[in-house]
Write a protein that holds these residues in place. Structure first.
Motif, short mmCIF file in Angstrom:
data_model
loop_
_atom_site.label_atom_id
_atom_site.label_comp_id
_atom_site.label_asym_id
_atom_site.label_seq_id
_atom_site.Cartn_x
_atom_site.Cartn_y
_atom_site.Cartn_z
N PHE A 190 8.35 -3.98 8.44
CA PHE A 190 7.11 -4.12 9.19
C PHE A 190 7.22 -5.35 10.10
N ILE A 191 7.06 -5.13 11.41
CA ILE A 191 7.18 -6.21 12.38
C ILE A 191 5.80 -6.54 12.93
N ALA A 192 5.45 -7.82 12.94
CA ALA A 192 4.20 -8.31 13.51
C ALA A 192 4.50 -9.39 14.54
N GLY A 193 3.52 -9.63 15.42
CA GLY A 193 3.60 -10.74 16.36
C GLY A 193 2.65 -11.84 15.94
N GLN A 194 3.11 -13.08 15.92
CA GLN A 194 2.28 -14.20 15.46
C GLN A 194 1.00 -14.31 16.28
N LEU A 195 1.06 -14.00 17.59
CA LEU A 195 -0.09 -14.15 18.47
C LEU A 195 -0.64 -12.80 18.93
N ASP A 196 -0.37 -11.77 18.18
CA ASP A 196 -0.83 -10.43 18.55
C ASP A 196 -2.31 -10.28 18.17
N PRO A 215 11.57 -0.49 -1.08
CA PRO A 215 11.96 -1.80 -0.55
C PRO A 215 11.28 -2.03 0.80
N ALA A 216 10.57 -3.13 0.93
CA ALA A 216 9.84 -3.41 2.17
C ALA A 216 9.99 -4.87 2.55
N VAL A 217 10.09 -5.09 3.87
CA VAL A 217 10.23 -6.43 4.43
C VAL A 217 9.16 -6.61 5.50
N PHE A 218 8.55 -7.77 5.52
CA PHE A 218 7.58 -8.14 6.56
C PHE A 218 8.17 -9.29 7.35
N ALA A 219 8.11 -9.20 8.69
CA ALA A 219 8.63 -10.26 9.53
C ALA A 219 7.71 -10.47 10.71
N GLU A 220 7.28 -11.72 10.89
CA GLU A 220 6.36 -12.08 11.98
C GLU A 220 7.12 -12.91 13.02
N LEU A 221 7.11 -12.44 14.25
CA LEU A 221 7.82 -13.12 15.33
C LEU A 221 7.02 -14.32 15.83
N ARG A 222 7.63 -15.48 15.75
CA ARG A 222 6.96 -16.70 16.19
C ARG A 222 6.66 -16.65 17.69
N GLY A 223 5.41 -16.93 18.05
CA GLY A 223 5.02 -17.02 19.45
C GLY A 223 4.87 -15.69 20.17
N SER A 224 4.95 -14.59 19.46
CA SER A 224 4.91 -13.28 20.12
C SER A 224 3.52 -12.67 20.08
N ASP A 225 3.12 -12.08 21.20
CA ASP A 225 1.91 -11.28 21.25
C ASP A 225 2.29 -9.81 21.06
N HIS A 226 1.43 -8.90 21.49
CA HIS A 226 1.69 -7.47 21.30
C HIS A 226 2.82 -6.97 22.19
N PHE A 227 3.23 -7.79 23.17
CA PHE A 227 4.21 -7.34 24.14
C PHE A 227 5.51 -8.13 24.12
#
Length: 287
Positions: A190-196, A215-227
């Motif tokens: 599961f990929i998320a954006g920190q500023l989404d 098995p599941a992994v969550f990862a949030e991209l630093r400084g990223s919005d929805h794009f």
């Protein structure tokens, strides 16, 4: 997510190779030198295959290695779902990148992929072509290695498609509400954006939290919005490529991006790129 917002959000660079969005249509990313996260960065680079793009399936765009006719091993499959009102061409560079790593892609030609049905239809098409004499895919597809990924509504569609036993692994990118996480049949990233603020990180984390049975992994991209602006695009393409190379192509080089002790796992170590990372018990037990 509207088509107008996609036009503002997605960027296509003629000199870039990569995944998600800047200011004009296209999933793009810029290759960067290998750093401390050496394996993760490795998958940000183009793969070894030139890529062919062609129409196919009931309503799909196919991306596959141009040298597939001479391949001596069957290729895994990835089915892709676009965001709301988006087109395949807006993700063209990302889909080419995945195919350059030896994965055959069937991207559904729809901006309404939330049901997952159009994505599954692409997988069924390629599997049928695998058995059809005269097809470019005859004997070239591995029907036991099929993944699903998508962005926004297409991310929800990837979850919906992942309920089908045909789908062995998924990667919902900023997924919408479509699909039921507890019905997933295989591992999920599961990929998320920190500023989404369109699909907030806390919402993506909530969907991830319901995947305890796989098995599941969550990862949030630093400084990223929805794009996924700037280098966040590059980070995303590397991680998604590594995820599918590990699960679909048995590429053990990619394993340390996600699995092993936290002090040896690149998602945890690369704090400049990833602002938050989590793994459930089943993922932690791998490696």
């Amino acid at each position: 997510m509207t088509s107008r917002s996609l036009r503002r959000g997605f960027g296509l660079s003629a000199i870039a190779v990569a995944l998600v969005v800047a200011q004009a249509p296209g999933f793009t990313a810029v290759a960067s030198p290998e750093t401390a996260a050496a394996v993760e960065r490795h998958y940000e680079q183009p793969g070894p295959h030139a890529v062919t793009k062609a129409p196919g399936g009931p309503a799909h765009t196919l991306y596959y290695p141009a040298d597939i006719a001479s391949s001596t091993v069957p290729h895994p499959v990835l089915v892709w779902g676009n965001g709301t009102n988006a087109t395949v061409d807006q993700y063209d560079q990302f889909l080419r990148h995945i195919a350059s790593w030896g994965i055959v892609v069937a991207a559904a030609n729809t901006g309404r992929a939330g049901s997952g049905e159009e994505m599954l239809a692409g997988a069924h098409y390629l599997i049928s072509e695998n058995s059809r004499p005269g097809s470019v895919f005859h004997g070239k597809i591995n029907p036991g290695k099929v993944g699903a990924a998508g962005h926004s509504q297409g991310g929800g569609g990837a979850i919906a498609a992942g309920a089908d036993p045909l789908i062995t692994v998924t990667a919902p990118v900023q997924p919408g509400p479509q699909g039921s996480v507890p019905t997933l049949q295989g591992p999920a990233l599961f990929i998320a954006g920190q500023l989404d603020y369109i699909v907030p990180s806390f919402y993506v984390r909530g969907r991830y939290a319901r995947a305890g049975h796989v098995p599941a992994v969550f990862a949030e991209l630093r400084g990223s919005d929805h794009f996924f602006p700037g280098e966040t695009r590059t980070r995303l393409i590397g991680v998604l490529t590594a995820w599918f190379r590990y699960w679909l192509a048995d590429d053990t080089k990619a394993k340390t991006v996600f699995f092993g002790p936290e002090d040896q796992t690149e998602l945890y170590l690369d704090t400049a790129a990833w602002s938050s990372v989590d793994r459930n018990a089943k993922a932690t037990a791998i490696g």
